[in-house]
Design an enzyme around this catalytic site. Structure first.
Site: not given
Ligand SMILES: [Zn+2]
Length: 551
Positions: A44, A85, A106, A167, A169
């Protein structure tokens, strides 16, 4: 007679060779030659230049192993806006862009439900492994399939898919619709991996064992630089005005006492914003390998691993910080540990790994200003007031705007009708107004997206990120290096190169050794994996298989 015989023999041998070559071709995707396991890694907020900037600090078994044994696509980019993301993870695994997979942010404004929605939230499912609502998640808002979905269909659901991330997601979107399970991290007072009833009704024993162990708790310790901080010459001074830091510590400088700081920084949540969040993910991925027996037979399994801590660290401390440098040096070590486990568990050369990112990041704009590069911060409050006054003056109403989010304006279509104007007319007036605003770089109407086919530049990126069903009516692009964010730390979301240029490294079974500067794009990854496995492409795929990386 003798002559004829020789000629017949020659023809016969040629025929045999042709038949033999056909049968070798047919074998290129037979099951014994497929990888036993495909591991997809998404880091990420990893910019491409982190590979080169920190190169001399890396060991031989992590990033460098991927470069030295595998293929390095050095000019790899996101080809849509917004670089965030949710869209990033969906695009890597579906082989297409928000235009087709529908994950346009998101969070985004749902025109039909008339409310903001989160890309992975799902009220129709329940949490598993936590009493909090953090498990009420699924991939239902992603409209197309991932390559791991196609692998599940192809193998009659015998090839497993497991997704892992900090995360939700980052775990859910890569694993796709048909995953056996996705697991993500619940911080606060729990510090464990959880899931949802979308996949399973109870955590398997190996997850319960992991959660009951001291694995996570052991990382609530001091975070200091792994190597002597004096040698971290690839980043700025540790003490500067461009970094956020943790509550309860005056300066954003090493060392950080995480156990002490955790008490006022969300308990186990503090681990998310340190390199130990990546170590926790590796620990859990290794537990998943063993617990699920991944890569143990000839039917290909898929393990998706996403490192979110790199993003939290970048948001907090910025691209140029010593904290980011240390995070990547430590991630390199964690990758080495992971690859060694894969060698032992699945077998060296029996698995295939790719590594990319979900977006890049901008240098801290206040730092860029300091070195005379055009950059800055958007004053949304001032802009909104000016824009509201314009709408009132021009149309005489104050109900035209339904929502503004992700640099998109959603118009109230009923209010537009009441004006006796077409949607296109109202859009055009707004475009002409907004383009005159400071730090607005480009503005486009949805009508323009519908009526043109852009093949280059920012316009193409905007169009590939535009979903006819989900996106707004007016689309805004801020000037380069201008962000809506605090004056410390980095963020992302634009179509500029600092946000689009990310690594693509592949290595293992079926992958050649080499590198290219030829441009490749994120949606190429999934079709390349499909081609490697000899399975269908994800149903909305728009990318091309990268033939030159395949053996
Ligand atoms: Zn970010």
């Amino acid at each position: 007679m003798q002559k004829n015989h020789v000629m017949f023999k020659k023809i016969f041998i040629t025929l045999l060779t042709v038949i033999a070559s056909f049968s070798t071709k047919a074998q290129t995707v037979n099951s014994t030659q497929k990888p036993k396991l495909v591991v997809g890694i998404v880091v990420d907020q990893m910019r491409y230049d982190y590979l080169t900037r920190f190169y001399n600090k890396f060991g031989e078994g992590g990033f460098k192993r991927m470069m030295n044994e595998g293929f390095n696509c050095k000019n790899h980019h996101f080809n849509y806006i917004p670089t965030k993301t949710g869209p990033g993870h969906a695009s890597v695994y579906t082989g297409t862009t928000p235009k087709y997979h529908g994950v346009i942010g998101n969070d985004w404004y749902d025109k039909y439900e008339q409310k903001m929605v989160y890309c992975a939230e799902d009220d129709s499912v329940q949490s598993v492994g936590t009493t909090s609502s953090d498990g009420k998640m699924s991939p239902h808002r992603m409209q197309t399939t991932t390559f791991s979905d196609e692998n599940r269909l192809f193998t009659q659901m015998k090839g497993k898919t497991i997704g892992v991330s900090i995360k939700d997601r980052g775990a859910i979107l890569p694993a796709g619709h048909t995953a056996n399970a996705a697991y993500w991290f619940r911080g606060k007072s729990e510090g464990k991996f959880i899931s949802s009833t979308y996949y399973i009704n109870d955590l398997p024993e190996w997850v319960k064992d992991f959660n009951a162990s001291k694995a996570v708790k052991s990382y609530l310790k001091e975070w200091n630089t792994l190597q002597n901080i004096e040698t971290y010459t690839e980043s700025g001074a540790d003490l500067n005005e461009f970094e956020g830091g943790f509550r309860g510590k005056e300066t954003a400088t090493f060392p950080y006492d995480l156990k002490k700081l955790s008490k006022i920084n969300g308990g186990f949540d503090i681990l998310k914003a340190t390199p130990y969040g990546n170590s926790v993910v590796i620990d859990f991925a290794i537990a998943a390998l063993k617990g699920e027996n991944l890569g143990k037979d000839t039917i290909t399994d898929v393990l998706t691993v996403s490192f979110s801590s790199t993003d939290y660290v970048g948001h907090n401390f910025g691209v140029n910080s010593k904290e980011v440098e240390d995070t990547y040096i430590r991630l390199d070590k964690d990758l080495e540990r992971f690859f060694k486990t894969l060698d032992a568990q699945v077998g060296e050369g029996e698995y295939t790994v790719f590594l990319s990112a979900d977006h890049g990041a901008v240098d801290v704009p206040s730092y860029l200003q300091d070195v005379n590069i055009p950059a800055g911060y958007l004053n949304n409050k001032e802009t909104k007031a000016k824009f509201s006054a314009f709408l009132m003056d021009t149309f005489g109403v104050d109900n035209l705007i339904e929502n503004i989010s992700n640099d998109q304006i959603f118009l109230n279509h009923n209010a537009v009708k009441d004006l006796n104007k077409t949607l296109a007319e109202v859009e055009a007036a707004i475009v002409n107004e907004l383009i005159t605003y400071k730090n607005v770089y480009k503005v486009y109407a949805a009508t323009t997206m519908h009526n043109n086919d852009f093949t280059s530049g920012m316009e193409e990126l905007l169009q590939k990120g535009y979903s006819q069903k989900r996106s707004g009516d007016v689309l805004i692009i801020p000037s380069p290096n201008y962000i809506s964010y605090s004056k410390t730390g980095s963020t992302h979301g634009s179509g500029y190169k600092y946000d689009t240029h990310v690594p693509l490294l592949l290595f293992g079974k079926g992958i050649k050794h080499g590198e290219t500067l030829q441009k490749t794009v994120i949606p190429d990854i999934a079709p390349t994996m499909s081609a490697l496995l000899g399975i269908s492409f994800p149903n909305g795929a728009t990318g091309q298989p990268l033939e030159f990386v395949l053996d």
